[in-house]
Enzyme design. Structure first.
Site, mmCIF file in Angstrom:
data_model
loop_
_atom_site.group_PDB
_atom_site.id
_atom_site.type_symbol
_atom_site.label_atom_id
_atom_site.label_comp_id
_atom_site.label_asym_id
_atom_site.label_seq_id
_atom_site.Cartn_x
_atom_site.Cartn_y
_atom_site.Cartn_z
ATOM 1 N N ARG A 224 0.806 -1.166 0.144
ATOM 2 C CA ARG A 224 0.026 0.048 0.033
ATOM 3 C C ARG A 224 0.906 1.318 -0.090
ATOM 4 O O ARG A 224 2.096 1.320 0.496
ATOM 5 C CB ARG A 224 -0.852 0.096 1.472
ATOM 6 N N HIS A 272 -0.639 0.141 -10.099
ATOM 7 C CA HIS A 272 -1.125 -0.900 -9.245
ATOM 8 C C HIS A 272 -1.961 -1.940 -9.766
ATOM 9 O O HIS A 272 -3.073 -2.313 -9.943
ATOM 10 C CB HIS A 272 -2.433 -0.087 -8.514
#
Length: 309
Positions: A224, A272
């Site tokens: 993250r 991502h």
């Protein structure tokens, strides 16, 4: 009894189609279309609007569309009585292993240098390292961390792992807890972050941690964006202590046009995509938990709320 799909910024149609194919007759609503909030007992979500679920008095289960659940647990208005589940999927696991291996190989072979030199029409050779002579440290030894460790071991890397609590993993030299963190980092020429995002791990990739790594270490973050203190990373790269970074996750996504990472010559960016959830691959486990909820049976892949994963 109805299911609510909430995924702002994503196309929900593939999810709805896969759910109805898996579970004919399931009544599915898509936020923000009009619906009766009292009917909804099961929600499937990714990055829902904060405070949304407090409006559903009969909600029992919130299912993440992916392996991560921080986007759910970070909602301070989350109802106290709901259970949260995550995705555990072989496809996601395999894809993450392939992606990390590709980034590690890209680094030790210096392939990003050649991409940049091609743009400049510059012919220059760089010395490379072999897997057998490279130490890779993995922070986080859950399902994904174990899969990445196994993939790297099978490709002849020396693999080290660190976790909050003691884990016994095949073919990994394991460390755990704060007392063993420094020894782990000292053996990490390439550091891969696969930690869950919790209060304890937020901002863990910072200058103090980087300083414990060997000079010239390389960072790969596929967990993250909130794990990383961005200005600390740039400072440690610019002063030569770190050789660079491969980043797939960011505090703000999409990464803003003005962000300095875009133009940094030693930071590689991907949007991502290390492992992407495929609805048709995971709806079976979601539908099973829907049935388990209806029968008041224990859920699979349930999140331990006190741990945050």
């Amino acid at each position: 009894m109805s299911v609510l799909v909430v995924c702002p910024g994503k196309d929900p149609e593939n999810w709805v189609k896969a759910l109805k194919n898996q579970h004919p007759g399931m009544n599915v609503y898509v936020y923000p279309e009009e619906h009766d909030t009292e009917e909804v007992e099961f929600a499937i979500t990714w990055n829902h609007p904060r405070g949304l679920f407090k409006n559903y008095p009969n909600l029992k289960v919130i299912a993440s569309m992916g392996a991560g659940v921080d986007h759910i647990l970070s909602d301070a208005a989350l109802p106290d009585n709901v259970e949260v589940t995550k995705i555990v999927d072989d496809t996601l696991t395999e894809d993450m292993g392939d992606f990390v291996l590709s980034q590690v190989m890209n680094h030790i072979r210096g392939l990003h240098h050649y991409v940049k030199n091609q743009q400049k029409k510059q012919w220059e050779k760089f010395q490379y390292k072999r897997p057998q002579n490279t130490k890779v440290g993995i922070m986080g030894l859950g399902v994904l961390g174990n899969a990445v460790a196994d993939k790297l071991h099978k490709n002849f890397f020396k693999v080290y792992g660190w976790s909050r609590t003691e884990k016994n993993c095949d073919n990994v030299t394991s460390f755990h807890g704060k007392d063993q963190l420094q020894e782990f980092l000292e053996n990490s020429e390439i550091l891969v972050c696969l930690l869950p995002l919790t209060d304890d791990t937020c901002d863990i990739l910072n200058a103090d941690l980087f300083d414990m790594l060997p000079e010239g270490a390389y960072i790969i973050n596929v967990a993250r964006g909130e794990h990383l203190v961005e200005h600390d990373l740039m400072k440690m790269i610019d002063n030569g202590h770190l050789s660079g970074a491969s980043l797939d996750v960011f505090r703000e996504e999409p990464l803003p046009d003005e962000h300095p990472f875009w133009d940094h010559p030693r930071i590689n960016i991907t949007p991502h995509i290390a492992s992407l959830t495929k609805p048709e691959s995971v709806v079976a486990q979601i539908a099973e938990n829907y049935d388990r909820m209806k029968e008041d049976e224990p859920l699979k892949n349930k999140v331990e709320m006190e741990k945050g994963y």
